[in-house]
Design an enzyme around this catalytic site. Sequence first.
Site, PDB file in Angstrom:
ATOM      1  N   GLU A  99     -74.332 -29.619  47.757  1.00  0.00           N
ATOM      2  CA  GLU A  99     -74.738 -29.369  49.149  1.00  0.00           C
ATOM      3  C   GLU A  99     -74.942 -27.883  49.384  1.00  0.00           C
ATOM      4  O   GLU A  99     -74.319 -27.043  48.718  1.00  0.00           O
ATOM      5  CB  GLU A  99     -73.632 -29.857  50.102  1.00  0.00           C
ATOM      6  N   ASP A 100     -75.798 -27.582  50.359  1.00  0.00           N
ATOM      7  CA  ASP A 100     -75.970 -26.186  50.771  1.00  0.00           C
ATOM      8  C   ASP A 100     -74.834 -25.766  51.700  1.00  0.00           C
ATOM      9  O   ASP A 100     -74.214 -24.731  51.527  1.00  0.00           O
ATOM     10  CB  ASP A 100     -77.340 -25.996  51.453  1.00  0.00           C
ATOM     11  N   ASP A 103     -70.704 -28.709  57.534  1.00  0.00           N
ATOM     12  CA  ASP A 103     -70.252 -28.291  58.863  1.00  0.00           C
ATOM     13  C   ASP A 103     -69.159 -29.246  59.328  1.00  0.00           C
ATOM     14  O   ASP A 103     -67.979 -29.002  59.127  1.00  0.00           O
ATOM     15  CB  ASP A 103     -71.471 -28.267  59.798  1.00  0.00           C
ATOM     16  N   PHE A 152     -74.415 -19.806  62.814  1.00  0.00           N
ATOM     17  CA  PHE A 152     -75.555 -20.522  62.240  1.00  0.00           C
ATOM     18  C   PHE A 152     -76.210 -19.624  61.206  1.00  0.00           C
ATOM     19  O   PHE A 152     -76.458 -18.445  61.452  1.00  0.00           O
ATOM     20  CB  PHE A 152     -76.569 -20.887  63.333  1.00  0.00           C
ATOM     21  N   ARG A 165     -86.232 -20.705  54.472  1.00  0.00           N
ATOM     22  CA  ARG A 165     -85.645 -21.268  53.240  1.00  0.00           C
ATOM     23  C   ARG A 165     -85.869 -20.368  52.028  1.00  0.00           C
ATOM     24  O   ARG A 165     -85.119 -20.392  51.066  1.00  0.00           O
ATOM     25  CB  ARG A 165     -86.265 -22.634  52.919  1.00  0.00           C
TER      26      ARG A 165
HETATM   27  P1  5GP Z   1     -72.552 -31.962  58.841  1.00  0.00           P
HETATM   28  O1  5GP Z   1     -72.813 -33.437  58.682  1.00  0.00           O
HETATM   29  O2  5GP Z   1     -71.627 -31.399  57.789  1.00  0.00           O
HETATM   30  O3  5GP Z   1     -72.087 -31.598  60.242  1.00  0.00           O
HETATM   31  O4  5GP Z   1     -73.975 -31.282  58.737  1.00  0.00           O
HETATM   32  C1  5GP Z   1     -74.408 -30.680  57.590  1.00  0.00           C
HETATM   33  C2  5GP Z   1     -75.883 -30.393  57.692  1.00  0.00           C
HETATM   34  O5  5GP Z   1     -76.199 -29.712  58.929  1.00  0.00           O
HETATM   35  C3  5GP Z   1     -76.290 -29.447  56.578  1.00  0.00           C
HETATM   36  O6  5GP Z   1     -76.657 -30.140  55.416  1.00  0.00           O
HETATM   37  C4  5GP Z   1     -77.421 -28.690  57.226  1.00  0.00           C
HETATM   38  O7  5GP Z   1     -78.619 -29.409  57.075  1.00  0.00           O
HETATM   39  C5  5GP Z   1     -77.075 -28.652  58.701  1.00  0.00           C
HETATM   40  N1  5GP Z   1     -76.380 -27.378  59.060  1.00  0.00           N
HETATM   41  C6  5GP Z   1     -75.102 -27.235  59.469  1.00  0.00           C
HETATM   42  N2  5GP Z   1     -74.827 -25.938  59.714  1.00  0.00           N
HETATM   43  C7  5GP Z   1     -75.954 -25.253  59.456  1.00  0.00           C
HETATM   44  C8  5GP Z   1     -76.308 -23.853  59.510  1.00  0.00           C
HETATM   45  O8  5GP Z   1     -75.520 -22.954  59.866  1.00  0.00           O
HETATM   46  N3  5GP Z   1     -77.578 -23.532  59.139  1.00  0.00           N
HETATM   47  C9  5GP Z   1     -78.499 -24.461  58.759  1.00  0.00           C
HETATM   48  N4  5GP Z   1     -79.695 -24.026  58.431  1.00  0.00           N
HETATM   49  N5  5GP Z   1     -78.203 -25.789  58.702  1.00  0.00           N
HETATM   50  C10 5GP Z   1     -76.952 -26.172  59.043  1.00  0.00           C
END
Ligand code: 5GP
Length: 185
Positions: A99-100, A103, A152, A165
């Site tokens: 994963e990148d 959150d 963010f 990206r």
């Molecule tokens: P989660 O299900 O963990 O809340 O959401 C994860 C996804 O939300 C990540 O894979 C990404 O696509 C998006 N996301 C959450 N925080 C960020 C952020 O700070 N920047 C970006 N670009 N995407 C985020």
Amino acid sequence: MKIKELEFEKFISEDEIKQKVTLLAETIDHDYAAKTPVFLPILNGSFMFSADLLKQVSIPCRVSFVKISSYVGTVSSGQIKTLIGLEESLFNQDIIIVEDIIDTGLTLQKIIEELKSLGTKSVEVISLLRKKPARDKKIPVKYPGFDIGTEFVVGYGLDYDGLGRNLKDIYRTDSEDILNGNPEV
Ligand code: 5GP
């Protein structure tokens, strides 16, 4: 640096990312020395991280890129997310989800359950970035890269409204709008 209407500042440099990726690859090489894991990078965000990581991993391994689809279910459960693009059997395989950023970890938890139901041998997660909510909720990320707050971020695979990206470094913003979930993330 500006992307659309938002101002971003440099947060994690290309060099810091490189060092972290090397360290993560060494740890994976060590932990999976006697195994042949299957890496599952989650597109789009992890394309750059997974490419750099995999160039440094030296154990034998497979790679299968996947996406998470989301749709509103016909039952009352709301948003259902599932993996798409899986082309090979993962039965009895050691899986490493790439994963990148994590959150809340909500999507990830569903994906882990889905992978376990396929009869996988093990499922672990590597994520370049891990936000505070994931730590508070103790989302099982065995290989976290950088622990960050609630800002963010964009760059190195991560986008803001489709842009950013391609950036080599990671940038941050504290914009209230985006943290309150106004634009799509
Ligand atoms: P989660 O299900 O963990 O809340 O959401 C994860 C996804 O939300 C990540 O894979 C990404 O696509 C998006 N996301 C959450 N925080 C960020 C952020 O700070 N920047 C970006 N670009 N995407 C985020």
